[in-house]
Design a protein around this motif. Structure first.
Motif, mmCIF file in Angstrom:
data_model
loop_
_atom_site.group_PDB
_atom_site.id
_atom_site.type_symbol
_atom_site.label_atom_id
_atom_site.label_comp_id
_atom_site.label_asym_id
_atom_site.label_seq_id
_atom_site.Cartn_x
_atom_site.Cartn_y
_atom_site.Cartn_z
ATOM 1 N N MET A 16 0.860 -1.170 0.000
ATOM 2 C CA MET A 16 0.000 0.000 0.000
ATOM 3 C C MET A 16 0.909 1.236 0.000
ATOM 4 S SD MET A 16 -3.431 0.798 0.403
ATOM 5 C CE MET A 16 -3.825 -0.908 0.522
ATOM 6 N N PRO A 17 0.739 2.144 -0.972
ATOM 7 C CA PRO A 17 1.547 3.362 -0.996
ATOM 8 C C PRO A 17 1.213 4.271 0.184
ATOM 9 C CG PRO A 17 0.189 3.165 -2.979
ATOM 10 C CD PRO A 17 -0.139 2.023 -2.104
ATOM 11 N N LEU A 18 2.223 5.023 0.595
ATOM 12 C CA LEU A 18 2.052 5.974 1.688
ATOM 13 C C LEU A 18 2.232 7.384 1.157
ATOM 14 C CD1 LEU A 18 4.156 4.256 4.485
ATOM 15 C CD2 LEU A 18 1.671 4.279 4.262
ATOM 16 N N LEU A 19 1.430 8.289 1.665
ATOM 17 C CA LEU A 19 1.523 9.696 1.327
ATOM 18 C C LEU A 19 2.005 10.427 2.576
ATOM 19 C CD1 LEU A 19 0.926 12.036 -0.650
ATOM 20 C CD2 LEU A 19 -1.399 12.055 0.264
ATOM 21 N N TRP A 53 -7.239 13.803 1.377
ATOM 22 C CA TRP A 53 -8.413 13.976 0.515
ATOM 23 C C TRP A 53 -8.256 15.220 -0.356
ATOM 24 C CZ3 TRP A 53 -11.806 10.531 -0.815
ATOM 25 C CH2 TRP A 53 -12.178 9.510 0.065
ATOM 26 N N ARG A 54 -7.771 16.326 0.234
ATOM 27 C CA ARG A 54 -7.595 17.567 -0.523
ATOM 28 C C ARG A 54 -6.569 17.412 -1.643
ATOM 29 N NH1 ARG A 54 -8.680 20.046 4.448
ATOM 30 N NH2 ARG A 54 -6.511 20.090 5.099
ATOM 31 N N GLN A 55 -5.614 16.506 -1.464
ATOM 32 C CA GLN A 55 -4.600 16.259 -2.494
ATOM 33 C C GLN A 55 -5.090 15.266 -3.547
ATOM 34 O OE1 GLN A 55 -0.698 15.373 -0.978
ATOM 35 N NE2 GLN A 55 -0.767 17.063 0.483
ATOM 36 N N GLY A 56 -6.342 14.859 -3.460
ATOM 37 C CA GLY A 56 -6.926 13.987 -4.461
ATOM 38 C C GLY A 56 -6.645 12.511 -4.245
ATOM 39 N N VAL A 61 -2.681 5.167 1.197
ATOM 40 C CA VAL A 61 -3.667 5.551 0.192
ATOM 41 C C VAL A 61 -3.865 4.395 -0.791
ATOM 42 C CG1 VAL A 61 -3.255 8.031 0.357
ATOM 43 C CG2 VAL A 61 -1.900 6.679 -1.230
ATOM 44 N N HIS A 62 -5.016 4.388 -1.428
ATOM 45 C CA HIS A 62 -5.308 3.353 -2.425
ATOM 46 C C HIS A 62 -4.404 3.545 -3.633
ATOM 47 C CE1 HIS A 62 -8.712 1.413 -0.544
ATOM 48 N NE2 HIS A 62 -9.148 2.602 -0.191
ATOM 49 N N ALA A 95 -4.644 15.253 8.995
ATOM 50 C CA ALA A 95 -3.805 14.563 8.012
ATOM 51 C C ALA A 95 -4.673 13.802 7.019
ATOM 52 C CB ALA A 95 -2.839 13.610 8.711
ATOM 53 N N ARG A 96 -5.718 13.162 7.500
ATOM 54 C CA ARG A 96 -6.642 12.444 6.614
ATOM 55 C C ARG A 96 -7.317 13.423 5.646
ATOM 56 N NH1 ARG A 96 -8.877 7.706 8.198
ATOM 57 N NH2 ARG A 96 -8.761 8.335 10.365
ATOM 58 N N GLU A 97 -7.766 14.567 6.150
ATOM 59 C CA GLU A 97 -8.411 15.580 5.312
ATOM 60 C C GLU A 97 -7.434 16.141 4.280
ATOM 61 O OE1 GLU A 97 -11.584 16.500 5.040
ATOM 62 O OE2 GLU A 97 -11.989 14.876 6.447
#
Length: 76
Positions: free
Chosen positions: A1-4, A40-43, A70-71, A35-37
């Protein structure tokens, strides 16, 4: 799973409190949700709970560091 990697602006007092909570095995819910939000803001679509990585060094401009799984289908 990739990490952001997410960097959240913070003040030194809050950064110390988040770091202390992390060392005690607890969670600072407000910054984790921020951090979660931000993901989401980064798409990106978060695939799990963000986890605290640390804080940046700095006296005035301190940032909280979180890794958010992230997915993979949303990662460019």
């Amino acid at each position: 799973m990739p990490l952001l990697r997410i960097q959240l602006d913070s003040d030194p007092a809050t950064a110390r409190r988040v770091l202390l909570l992390h060392r005690c095995g607890r969670i600072h819910h407000e910054s984790r949700e921020a951090a979660r939000e931000q993901a989401w803001r980064q798409g990106r679509t978060p695939a799990g709970d963000p986890f605290f990585v640390g804080v940046t060094n700095g006296r005035r401009h301190v940032r909280l560091l979180y890794d958010v799984p992230v997915h993979p289908d949303t990662v460019p």
